[in-house]
Design a protein around this motif. Structure first.
Motif, mmCIF file in Angstrom:
data_model
loop_
_atom_site.group_PDB
_atom_site.id
_atom_site.type_symbol
_atom_site.label_atom_id
_atom_site.label_comp_id
_atom_site.label_asym_id
_atom_site.label_seq_id
_atom_site.Cartn_x
_atom_site.Cartn_y
_atom_site.Cartn_z
ATOM 1 N N GLY A 79 6.402 -5.614 5.872
ATOM 2 C CA GLY A 79 6.975 -6.375 4.764
ATOM 3 C C GLY A 79 6.641 -5.757 3.420
ATOM 4 O O GLY A 79 7.496 -5.652 2.529
ATOM 5 N N THR A 80 5.375 -5.345 3.285
ATOM 6 C CA THR A 80 4.970 -4.696 2.033
ATOM 7 C C THR A 80 5.722 -3.393 1.827
ATOM 8 O O THR A 80 6.174 -3.096 0.716
ATOM 9 N N GLN A 81 5.853 -2.631 2.920
ATOM 10 C CA GLN A 81 6.605 -1.389 2.809
ATOM 11 C C GLN A 81 8.053 -1.659 2.432
ATOM 12 O O GLN A 81 8.620 -0.980 1.565
ATOM 13 N N ALA A 82 8.643 -2.702 3.103
ATOM 14 C CA ALA A 82 10.031 -3.046 2.771
ATOM 15 C C ALA A 82 10.141 -3.501 1.311
ATOM 16 O O ALA A 82 11.075 -3.119 0.596
ATOM 17 N N THR A 83 9.150 -4.326 0.894
ATOM 18 C CA THR A 83 9.169 -4.779 -0.502
ATOM 19 C C THR A 83 9.023 -3.605 -1.464
ATOM 20 O O THR A 83 9.712 -3.532 -2.487
ATOM 21 N N LEU A 84 8.101 -2.703 -1.110
ATOM 22 C CA LEU A 84 7.921 -1.530 -1.956
ATOM 23 C C LEU A 84 9.174 -0.675 -1.989
ATOM 24 O O LEU A 84 9.581 -0.183 -3.053
ATOM 25 N N VAL A 85 9.787 -0.522 -0.801
ATOM 26 C CA VAL A 85 11.022 0.272 -0.743
ATOM 27 C C VAL A 85 12.108 -0.385 -1.582
ATOM 28 O O VAL A 85 12.804 0.276 -2.368
ATOM 29 N N ASP A 86 12.239 -1.726 -1.402
ATOM 30 C CA ASP A 86 13.241 -2.442 -2.207
ATOM 31 C C ASP A 86 12.909 -2.342 -3.691
ATOM 32 O O ASP A 86 13.807 -2.163 -4.526
ATOM 33 N N GLY A 87 11.606 -2.492 -3.994
ATOM 34 C CA GLY A 87 11.217 -2.369 -5.394
ATOM 35 C C GLY A 87 11.521 -0.988 -5.959
ATOM 36 O O GLY A 87 11.988 -0.860 -7.088
#
Length: 555
Positions: A181-189
């Motif tokens: 989730g953090t990676q996805a959030t970071l990627v989205d960010g």
């Protein structure tokens, strides 16, 4: 005999002690139950075969060969009573000593003693076996309980290990999910940041293209002259009070002679020449200056006539929309840049503006020379009164929407503030002047304004400031002097002012044109006619003169 008697006494005493000791031990052993775990065991251990010798050492010493040994007491010796309980025992021994026993009797006694000892040993051995068996059972039970406890502990340990593995697995899964989730959030960010960066770069490029599009060095002189004329007009009418104040103040400080001249002039404008703003004091040569023609060519601007106007009558021009500064009305009505006098011979146009504009030194003289007047009832009554021959052919032009309509200025949109604006209709009824609808197509396209929808903070601030200073604080921008994207000059967009057909309005002869019911009825009737004529004029010409048209409304 005495020696033999002494031996017999010893044997008898030894046997008696053995019997008494054995009996006591037997009684003690009988007192120990198989169920006793502590004390009974300890007594059984004392009565073990290895320990019996200690309790019956005297009996072991008694044998047929040993009779007579260890007896030192002489025959017939008296037994003393020591008072410690042993005197009675000595009396019994003395009594046995006096007996004449033969050897067979002693053997029998010894055999009985030995039998008793054997019986005691056997009982002790049996008791020991039972105790050992009991201990074995208890040991087995303890071992079984230990094994069961060990099994339970093992099971619980396995369950704990299983629970720990499950917890570790859940933690690992949760951690992995959070990491994902953090990676996805970071990627989205990062993607959002990249998109925003690209948008910012595009906006920056657009902003640079929009605001920093420089004017080429090589352009025709006419275009430079047109731009210069707009720059002069901007200083005269957009910032008139600012530059004139500093210019006049600076000159008065530097030059004392000028100060002597200017101070009386300023006092004269503020005290004596106050009514000039309500009278006509136009200068034809000032209306015909070349600079106004250059201004008209800048856009270009033009004046379109749809009907002739009788120079024997008086007119009130209603101009729409206001726009940011009403350039169409200024160029086409207040000047001869588009040959107003040629298209409407015998008609003298007077454009109304705010009264405070006539309080600016020197700037007021330019406005008066162009035939501009203050927007007031006094102006209409003076210039449109039918009792004077000099007022024939006068056309007083007023931008009906005023400051409220200026706040609605937006490219392509025509939002007219007109429904409640009926003062100019009352002036027509009072003076008998005809109403003439006028539309400046492209007026709202000359500047770009900041969005200010009703209810927004900017709009609320503008409305509040408008009530205080009576000026529309429109936030706008146009092109610059040296660039095409940003500045205070208007854009080069077409500007066409169309003059409609006049609407004949009868003069009201009642007492009060504002309160009389008949006057109110007539006001509403001719206001409705005016709005209808204005709509028709707009619909007939908008597609010919404004390609960016979006909407039209009367509010």
């Amino acid at each position: 005999m005495s020696g033999a008697g002494g031996d017999d006494v010893e044997v008898v005493r030894a046997g008696e002690e053995a019997i008494v000791g054995g009996s006591d031990r037997f009684e003690e052993e009988r007192d120990v139950s198989p169920n006793d775990d502590g004390e009974g065991v300890s007594k059984e251990v004392e009565v073990s075969p290895s320990n019996i010798g200690e309790g019956v050492s005297k009996e072991e010493e008694v044998s047929p060969g040993d009779i007579g040994e260890g007896t030192s007491m002489e025959e017939g010796a008296e037994v003393e009573d020591t008072g410690d309980g042993k005197g009675e025992e000595r009396s019994r021994l003395s009594m046995f000593t006096n007996l004449s026993l033969d050897r067979d009797d002693m053997d029998n006694v010894l055999e009985a003693v030995n039998q008793e000892l054997l019986h005691i040993r056997q009982g002790a051995a049996n008791r020991l076996k039972r105790t050992e068996a009991h201990l074995q059972r208890r040991l087995k039970q303890t071992e079984e309980a230990f094994r069961e406890s060990q099994a339970v502990l093992s099971a619980r340990l396995r369950e704990s290990e299983k629970a720990m593995r499950e917890a570790q697995q859940r933690i690992a899964e949760a951690t992995e999910d959070r990491i994902k989730g953090t990676q996805a959030t970071l990627v989205d960010g990062v993607r959002d940041a990249q998109e925003k960066l690209r948008e910012a770069q595009l906006n920056l490029k657009e902003w640079q293209d929009h605001f920093f599009d420089p004017v080429p060095l090589k352009i025709p002189f006419e275009r430079r002259r047109q731009t210069f004329s707009l720059m002069v007009w901007s200083f005269l009418f957009i910032f008139p009070g600012i530059w004139l104040f500093y210019a006049v103040s600076g000159l008065m400080i530097v030059h004392a002679v000028l100060a002597i001249v200017m101070l009386p002039y300023i006092l004269w404008t503020l005290t004596v020449d106050v009514d000039s703003a309500y009278d006509a004091r136009e200068r034809p040569y000032l209306r015909g200056l070349r600079i106004w023609k250059d201004m008209a060519d800048f856009f270009p601007s033009s004046l379109v006539k749809t009907a002739d106007l009788d120079p024997e009558k008086r007119y009130i021009f209603g101009i729409h929309p206001h726009g940011v500064i009403s350039l169409g009305a200024f160029i086409n009505i207040a000047t001869e840049a588009t040959s107003f006098s040629d298209q409407f011979p015998g008609i003298r146009a007077y454009l109304c503006t705010l009264e405070q504009n006539f309080r600016v030194p020197l700037g007021r003289e330019i406005l008066l020379g162009l035939g501009m007047v203050a927007a007031s009832r006094r102006t209409f009554r003076r210039l449109c009164r039918d009792s004077s021959e000099t007022t024939k052919g006068n056309a007083v032009a007023i931008v009906v929407g005023g400051a409220a309509e200026a706040l609605e200025a937006s490219p392509g949109d025509y939002k007219l503030v007109l429904e409640r604006r009926k003062g100019f209709v009352r002036m027509a009824l009072e003076t008998g002047a005809s109403l003439v609808p006028v539309i400046s197509f492209g007026e709202n396209n000359l500047f770009k304004t900041m969005e200010n929808p009703p209810g927004s903070k900017l709009r609320n601030f503008q409305e509040a400031l408008k009530k205080v200073v009576n000026i529309a604080p429109v936030v706008f921008y146009g092109r610059g002097v040296f660039n095409y994207r940003f500045g205070f000059l208007p854009y080069r967009n077409s500007l066409v002012t169309v003059v409609g057909k006049p609407i004949e309005v009868p003069k009201y002869t009642g007492e009060n044109v504002y309160t009389d019911p008949e006057a109110v009825r007539l006001t509403n009737i001719y206001h409705e006619k005016y709005v209808h004529a204005l709509r028709d004029l707009f619909e007939q010409n908008v597609h010919n003169y404004d390609e960016s048209f979006k909407s039209f409304s009367v509010g």
